[in-house]
Enzyme design. Sequence first.
Site, PDB file in Angstrom:
ATOM      1  N   LYS A  17      66.625  63.739  49.803  1.00 54.76           N
ATOM      2  CA  LYS A  17      67.489  64.924  49.830  1.00 54.76           C
ATOM      3  C   LYS A  17      68.528  64.328  50.659  1.00 54.76           C
ATOM      4  CE  LYS A  17      63.609  68.100  48.955  1.00 54.76           C
ATOM      5  NZ  LYS A  17      62.754  69.301  49.588  1.00 54.76           N
ATOM      6  N   SER A  19      60.051  74.286  47.835  1.00 55.21           N
ATOM      7  CA  SER A  19      61.285  74.023  48.902  1.00 55.21           C
ATOM      8  C   SER A  19      62.568  74.783  48.477  1.00 55.21           C
ATOM      9  CB  SER A  19      61.460  72.452  48.721  1.00 55.21           C
ATOM     10  OG  SER A  19      61.858  72.007  47.841  1.00 55.21           O
ATOM     11  N   PRO A  52      64.574  54.635  39.935  1.00 55.67           N
ATOM     12  CA  PRO A  52      64.792  53.652  39.053  1.00 55.67           C
ATOM     13  C   PRO A  52      66.231  52.673  39.588  1.00 55.67           C
ATOM     14  CG  PRO A  52      64.826  55.256  37.657  1.00 55.67           C
ATOM     15  CD  PRO A  52      64.582  55.921  39.211  1.00 55.67           C
TER      16      PRO A  52
END
Length: 815
Positions: A735, A692, A369
């Site tokens: 990340k 992960s 967003p």
Amino acid sequence: MSEALTDTLTEDQEELVFPATLPVLPLKDTVVFPESVTPLAIGQDRSIKLVEDVVSGDRLLALVTVKDPEADQPGWDDLYEVGTAAVIHKMIKVPDGTLRILVQGLKRIKLDRQVQSDPYLVGEFAELPDELPETPEVEALTRNVQSLFGRVIGLVPYLPEELQIAAANVDDPSALCNLVASTLRLKTEEKQGLLGLTNVETRLREISAILNRELEVFELGSKIQSQVQEEMEKGQREFFLRQQMKAIQDELGESDPEAAELAELRSNFEAMDLPEDVRKVVDRELGRLEKLPTAAAEYGVIRTYIDWIASLPWNKTTVDNLDLDNAKAVLDEDHFDLEKVKERILEHLAVSKLKNDTSGPILCFVGPPGVGKTSLGQSIARALGRKFARLSVGGVRDESEIRGHRRTYIGAMPGTIIRHLRDAESMNPVVLIDEIDKMGSDYRGDPASAMLEVLDPEQNKNFRDHYLDLPFDLSKTLFICTANTLDTIPTPLLDRMDVISLSGYTEDEKFGIAKRYLVPKQLDAHGLGLERVSFSDKALRLIIRAYTREAGVRNLERRLGDVLRKAARQVAEGKLRAKKVRIDEKRVRSWLGPRRYEGEVRKRTSEPGVATGLAFTAVGGDILFFEATAYPGKGRLTITGQLGDVMQESAQAALSWVRAHTEKLGLDSDWFRENDIHLHVPAGAVPKDGPSAGITMATAIASLVRNQPVSEDVGMTGEITLTGQVLPIGGIREKSLAAQRAGLKRIILPRDNEPDLEELPPEVKKEIEFILVDSIDEVFDAAFDGKSAGRPSERQVNLKVASSPSQARVSPPRS
């Protein structure tokens, strides 16, 4: 039992005497009152035997109502205690073996003792005499009941008028109550309650309340019936008057207003460039409309349908501006950075220019967003010179919202696609379908499936809305979709879209956006201007670092608004003497208060057993802390933190590898046989899943067993196998940005993710060292020693490859 009850009844000039015991006839959904005559149907074998025995004897029996009408063979527990002693006057045997009897109630009685249950019920009963106080209230209540009952008789069709005369001639208040209660259609429970009341005054009050209630209902029904009748007569009267008026106008040579309006409507359609099949439907519906009176119910339905057809932009288009230089200038003016996204949009426009056709793949902007997905759609429309329409489908669960309702339904209307094209007044607008990943489905249909036709360039040329039931060409419309994640978009729908990913912003990008767009916008929104208020660069960076932590810039805009409201108040109150207010770091801290985001990595990872992982979520990247602790046990593993199946399996794989290599890692081989491990991921209210986090969980377990903290400046992400290999994952950019925001200096990534480093912003590569690894041994070397494993000279990256929606959501970091 007490004394036997006796009573007399003059019937065929003979006296009836109550015996000590009476056979009991259970009644379902029926209550017989004293002094009332009631026909009854007898069907059960034991009841038939009872009636035959009674008729052959003294004809007396006890009538008691059953509590549960569903009871097949009612016993004593199924009966009310209060009933009515009655006499059978007549019995008729029916050919089907059942009986019809006519009984008359005599006295109100109450069960004293159960005598027998087979072949039918027999019991001893005591009379319940009336308690009749001679007071003016009783007289007044009696007259009131007579009056109300007379009014009810006048409104109720099933009560004969003779009852009104009979009620007026009843002087006994108790007999009046029995008459009213036995003739009204009341619930069985209400009638039984009246039968059980021995005080006549109380019974009269209950009867009065019931009569008032029934009278109100009957009067309301009569009023509704009268209104319906009046409406029907009014409609018929209007019809005849209109026919007469039409005849008079024809004689005078005057035109009918309705006919003139329809003629004008027909001429408007003739001037429109309609497709042939649409014109045939319009001519047919106009012909039907001309034959109907305006008062007909169908008239309004057809007129609304024709008005919808007339309001649509059939064959109306705007001229496209395919000047690539202009499009690039518009995109650069409206958006900071996003170079790869802009390049992809310009490529799409270049192909459209060469083909002279903007139809093609449906663009889908995916990202967290606040990164500018919706505003990109507006910029594309401005660059092309097209109309813009925004359609939000978040939370839509009804297919009819997309395709419309069929005309057979009251209040039917076209779907949202047709409605937005009508508002755009063009067949080739840019339609932004916002939040397409948040559509749902239930018993009303699947709107995502309805979108398949809308977004398929091969099918939408002949899109049919359920309301219009006409082919409408959507191939000229440029559809752009936005989503936060691809996980919830059905595969067939996703296959029809060309996905363009928008990642989160770096600190420098946020600084540029704030300085170029957000600050001027907020200054204007708060009645200030650059000539009155300005921000220092350090103040903007402080707001970005200490008061926001997000992938987009929405919270940053809110914090700027908070600061400017403070400034606006002081300017309005005249507290600021300077003509121009300079907002610096001091004012930011004073107006926004303490820092909202502090560096927590150092504090959280200071103890052994804690590792920092990197996560990829629908709202951008984030860091997660994996905590492991031990207690005496037998080597079992407990996993908490609302982890999904894939992440739980990764935890098992991580533990298995560590246990299998205790000697290699320099760990105590007996440690796992004597201790249980509890692995927890905080933020337990948030679901987490994906592979992960494998190397992060293995590092946390190894840190716990070795009693050695993990380096505080390192985060990690990567999938682990039972052989100790580190497999690639996805979401590297998101990340890495999350690690930068959290202040991490090193990131451990699978070596196979090295190509993904090319997508990272230069400032991220400058601030963070990426350690690329092939095995878990290299992960431990980097996590515990603070040195690059394998090839110290290389900068390495840990990236999570999202091959499934669940994998794309979880990638934990470690510091």
